[in-house]
Design a protein around this motif. Structure first.
Motif, PDB file in Angstrom:
ATOM      1  N   PRO A  19      31.310  47.096  43.005  1.00  0.00           N
ATOM      2  CA  PRO A  19      29.948  47.598  43.141  1.00  0.00           C
ATOM      3  C   PRO A  19      29.230  47.740  41.867  1.00  0.00           C
ATOM      4  O   PRO A  19      28.162  47.934  41.774  1.00  0.00           O
ATOM      5  CB  PRO A  19      30.381  49.122  43.450  1.00  0.00           C
ATOM      6  CG  PRO A  19      31.956  49.213  43.530  1.00  0.00           C
ATOM      7  CD  PRO A  19      32.433  47.628  43.524  1.00  0.00           C
ATOM      8  N   ASP A  20      29.932  47.562  41.037  1.00  0.00           N
ATOM      9  CA  ASP A  20      29.334  47.524  39.365  1.00  0.00           C
ATOM     10  C   ASP A  20      28.901  46.399  38.774  1.00  0.00           C
ATOM     11  O   ASP A  20      28.772  46.281  37.698  1.00  0.00           O
ATOM     12  CB  ASP A  20      30.241  48.243  38.622  1.00  0.00           C
ATOM     13  CG  ASP A  20      30.390  49.956  38.875  1.00  0.00           C
ATOM     14  OD1 ASP A  20      29.802  50.551  39.742  1.00  0.00           O
ATOM     15  OD2 ASP A  20      31.659  50.489  38.329  1.00  0.00           O
ATOM     16  N   SER A  21      29.087  45.398  39.500  1.00  0.00           N
ATOM     17  CA  SER A  21      29.024  43.779  39.084  1.00  0.00           C
ATOM     18  C   SER A  21      27.591  43.511  39.214  1.00  0.00           C
ATOM     19  O   SER A  21      26.882  43.462  40.209  1.00  0.00           O
ATOM     20  CB  SER A  21      30.192  43.104  39.746  1.00  0.00           C
ATOM     21  OG  SER A  21      29.690  41.735  39.446  1.00  0.00           O
ATOM     22  N   ARG A  75      34.536  47.378  30.830  1.00  0.00           N
ATOM     23  CA  ARG A  75      33.084  47.145  30.637  1.00  0.00           C
ATOM     24  C   ARG A  75      32.510  45.768  30.651  1.00  0.00           C
ATOM     25  O   ARG A  75      31.467  45.247  30.922  1.00  0.00           O
ATOM     26  CB  ARG A  75      32.526  47.789  29.197  1.00  0.00           C
ATOM     27  CG  ARG A  75      31.568  48.831  29.221  1.00  0.00           C
ATOM     28  CD  ARG A  75      31.461  49.454  27.725  1.00  0.00           C
ATOM     29  NE  ARG A  75      31.016  48.390  27.088  1.00  0.00           N
ATOM     30  CZ  ARG A  75      30.049  48.604  25.905  1.00  0.00           C
ATOM     31  NH1 ARG A  75      29.674  49.670  25.732  1.00  0.00           N
ATOM     32  NH2 ARG A  75      29.586  47.648  24.907  1.00  0.00           N
ATOM     33  N   SER A  76      33.527  44.838  30.231  1.00  0.00           N
ATOM     34  CA  SER A  76      33.279  43.246  30.129  1.00  0.00           C
ATOM     35  C   SER A  76      34.202  42.202  30.710  1.00  0.00           C
ATOM     36  O   SER A  76      34.065  41.155  30.860  1.00  0.00           O
ATOM     37  CB  SER A  76      32.595  43.151  28.736  1.00  0.00           C
ATOM     38  OG  SER A  76      34.111  43.587  27.741  1.00  0.00           O
ATOM     39  N   THR A 105      34.740  36.961  33.108  1.00  0.00           N
ATOM     40  CA  THR A 105      33.711  37.986  32.409  1.00  0.00           C
ATOM     41  C   THR A 105      33.247  38.920  33.397  1.00  0.00           C
ATOM     42  O   THR A 105      33.015  38.490  34.468  1.00  0.00           O
ATOM     43  CB  THR A 105      32.471  37.217  31.492  1.00  0.00           C
ATOM     44  OG1 THR A 105      32.003  36.181  32.732  1.00  0.00           O
ATOM     45  CG2 THR A 105      33.120  35.975  30.815  1.00  0.00           C
ATOM     46  N   PHE A 106      32.804  40.067  33.015  1.00  0.00           N
ATOM     47  CA  PHE A 106      32.166  40.878  34.026  1.00  0.00           C
ATOM     48  C   PHE A 106      31.040  41.678  33.399  1.00  0.00           C
ATOM     49  O   PHE A 106      31.038  42.159  32.228  1.00  0.00           O
ATOM     50  CB  PHE A 106      33.306  42.190  33.986  1.00  0.00           C
ATOM     51  CG  PHE A 106      32.877  42.956  35.267  1.00  0.00           C
ATOM     52  CD1 PHE A 106      32.953  42.594  36.533  1.00  0.00           C
ATOM     53  CD2 PHE A 106      32.652  44.431  35.130  1.00  0.00           C
ATOM     54  CE1 PHE A 106      32.808  43.614  37.619  1.00  0.00           C
ATOM     55  CE2 PHE A 106      32.334  45.251  36.106  1.00  0.00           C
ATOM     56  CZ  PHE A 106      32.471  44.745  37.429  1.00  0.00           C
ATOM     57  N   GLU A 142      24.658  46.324  31.351  1.00  0.00           N
ATOM     58  CA  GLU A 142      24.577  45.353  29.985  1.00  0.00           C
ATOM     59  C   GLU A 142      23.703  44.035  30.425  1.00  0.00           C
ATOM     60  O   GLU A 142      23.157  43.458  29.014  1.00  0.00           O
ATOM     61  CB  GLU A 142      26.107  45.024  30.164  1.00  0.00           C
ATOM     62  CG  GLU A 142      27.065  46.028  30.121  1.00  0.00           C
ATOM     63  CD  GLU A 142      27.383  46.436  28.572  1.00  0.00           C
ATOM     64  OE1 GLU A 142      27.294  45.880  27.704  1.00  0.00           O
ATOM     65  OE2 GLU A 142      27.628  47.709  28.644  1.00  0.00           O
ATOM     66  N   ALA A 143      23.487  44.076  31.457  1.00  0.00           N
ATOM     67  CA  ALA A 143      22.773  42.593  31.534  1.00  0.00           C
ATOM     68  C   ALA A 143      20.917  42.818  31.139  1.00  0.00           C
ATOM     69  O   ALA A 143      20.580  41.786  30.660  1.00  0.00           O
ATOM     70  CB  ALA A 143      22.620  42.277  33.276  1.00  0.00           C
TER      71      ALA A 143
END
Lengths: 166, 145
Positions: B74-76, B110-111, B136-137, B142-143
Motif C-alpha cells: 500500500p505504501d509503494s 523507508r527505502s 529499492t522501495f 519520497e518520489a
C-alpha cells in the motif's frame, strides 16, 4: 602426448571450438537468450546480445533482472562444464565427439547483486571457479557492459557436479 | 484497493517485454502479495538430457513476482529495482508442468523492501525453489521530493 605436439595449430583451434560449441548448442535456453561464448585458450567470455525482448523496464529502458540472472547463471554453468571438459580433452581422456554427452552441473543456489541498471546494449560476463570439489563447486561471475571496471551485476552460486546429482 | 492500481497490476506482465516473451501471467494479487505463473516452454529448457527448465527462467519469474508484490504494497509507487536476490533450487521442476510463484513483502523500511518468494509446479507440497531478496522501495512522498 607426442601426437598432440604435432597437431597443426588450426586443427587444435577447431577441435577446441567444436568442443565448446558441442556443450553450448545443446541448451535451448542459451540460444533463446541470445548468449554466445568467445574463447581465448581456456578462457571464456560470455556475450548476451541486446534484444528488445530482454527489457524489464520499458520506460528507462533497462534489462530485466531475470535476463541478467539467466545470463550470469548460464556463464557459471558453462564455465564449470567447460573447465571439466578442458581437463579431459587436453588430458586425452575425452574426444570432442563425446562432448555432446557431457552432463551439466545443477544449480544449488544463485545470488545476484544488481549494481547498476542494465542498459539497452550488449552484456559481457566472465566466471571464476573459486572452489571445485568432486561433489560441490562455488563460482563467482562478473558482468559488465561498456567498461570492464564498472560491473553492472555480479553473482555467486553453488553447484552440484554431474556425477553426484542422482 | 483502488481500481486503477488493480488494473495496472493485472497488466503487469503484459507491459514488460521479457515477461511477455516468457508468457508470464498474473494469477492473484493482494496487499503486498502476488502470485504469477509461467507455462512450460521447450525454448527455456536448461538441461537437454531431462528437458528441465533453466534456473534462470525461475529466477526471472521469482524476480518479477517480487516486483509485483512490492507494487501491491500500500505504501509503494510503481518504481522498484532489485538490489539482491538469492534463489535456492530445492528440486528440478517436472517437465511439461506450468510453474507458479508467490511473493510477499514481509518488511518495508523507508527505502528498502524485503521480499520472500516460493515457486512450485503441480506438486504444491514440495517447492521447486525459494527466494529472498532486497529491493529499492520508493514511497509516494519520497518520489515527489
Amino acid at each position: 602426448m607426442s601426437k598432440q605436439h604435432k597437431e597443426p595449430l588450426q586443427q587444435i583451434k577447431e577441435r577446441r571450438d567444436n568442443a565448446l560449441a558441442a556443450l553450448v548448442d545443446r541448451v535451448p535456453y542459451i540460444s533463446f537468450m541470445g548468449i554466445c561464448f568467445e574463447r581465448r585458450g581456456d578462457e571464456l567470455t560470455a556475450v548476451m546480445r541486446f534484444d528488445e525482448k530482454l527489457i524489464g523496464n520499458p520506460i528507462l529502458p533497462a534489462l530485466h533482472g531475470g535476463a541478467t540472472a539467466s545470463f550470469l547463471e548460464t556463464t557459471a554453468v558453462i564455465e564449470l562444464a567447460w573447465s571439466q571438459a578442458w581437463r579431459q580433452m587436453e588430458g586425452g581422456t575425452v574426444h570432442t565427439a563425446a562432448m555432446a554427452t557431457v552432463r551439466l552441473p545443477k544449480t544449488i543456489d544463485f545470488t545476484v547483486d544488481y549494481l547498476r541498471s542494465g542498459l539497452a546494449r550488449d552484456c559481457y560476463a566472465r566466471a571464476r571457479i573459486n572452489r571445485s570439489g568432486r561433489r560441490y563447486a562455488s563460482v563467482h561471475v562478473e558482468a559488465w557492459q561498456d567498461n570492464r571496471s564498472r560491473l553492472y551485476a555480479q553473482a555467486t552460486g553453488h553447484f552440484l557436479m554431474p556425477k553426484y546429482d542422482d | 484497493m483502488d481500481e486503477k492500481k488493480y488494473k495496472l497490476a493485472m497488466q503487469f506482465t503484459q507491459a514488460i517485454p521479457f515477461c511477455k516473451t516468457l508468457n508470464m501471467r498474473v494469477e492473484e494479487i493482494g496487499e503486498a502479495v502476488a502470485v504469477l505463473s509461467m507455462p512450460y516452454d521447450p525454448r527455456v529448457i536448461g538441461d537437454p538430457d531431462t528437458g528441465v527448465v533453466h534456473g534462470g527462467a525461475f529466477f526471472a519469474l521469482l524476480d518479477t513476482c517480487a516486483g509485483l508484490a512490492i507494487f501491491m504494497h500500500p505504501d509503494s509507487t510503481l518504481s522498484t529495482a532489485t538490489i539482491n536476490l538469492r534463489v535456492d533450487y530445492m528440486r528440478s521442476a517436472t517437465p511439461g508442468q506450468r510453474i507458479f510463484a508467490r511473493a510477499e513483502v514481509y518488511n518495508a523500511t523507508r527505502s528498502v523492501a524485503f521480499v520472500r518468494a516460493t515457486a512450485w509446479d503441480d506438486d504444491t507440497e514440495n517447492p521447486v525453489a525459494t527466494a529472498t531478496g532486497t529491493f529499492t522501495f520508493v514511497r509516494p512522498e519520497e518520489a515527489k521530493s
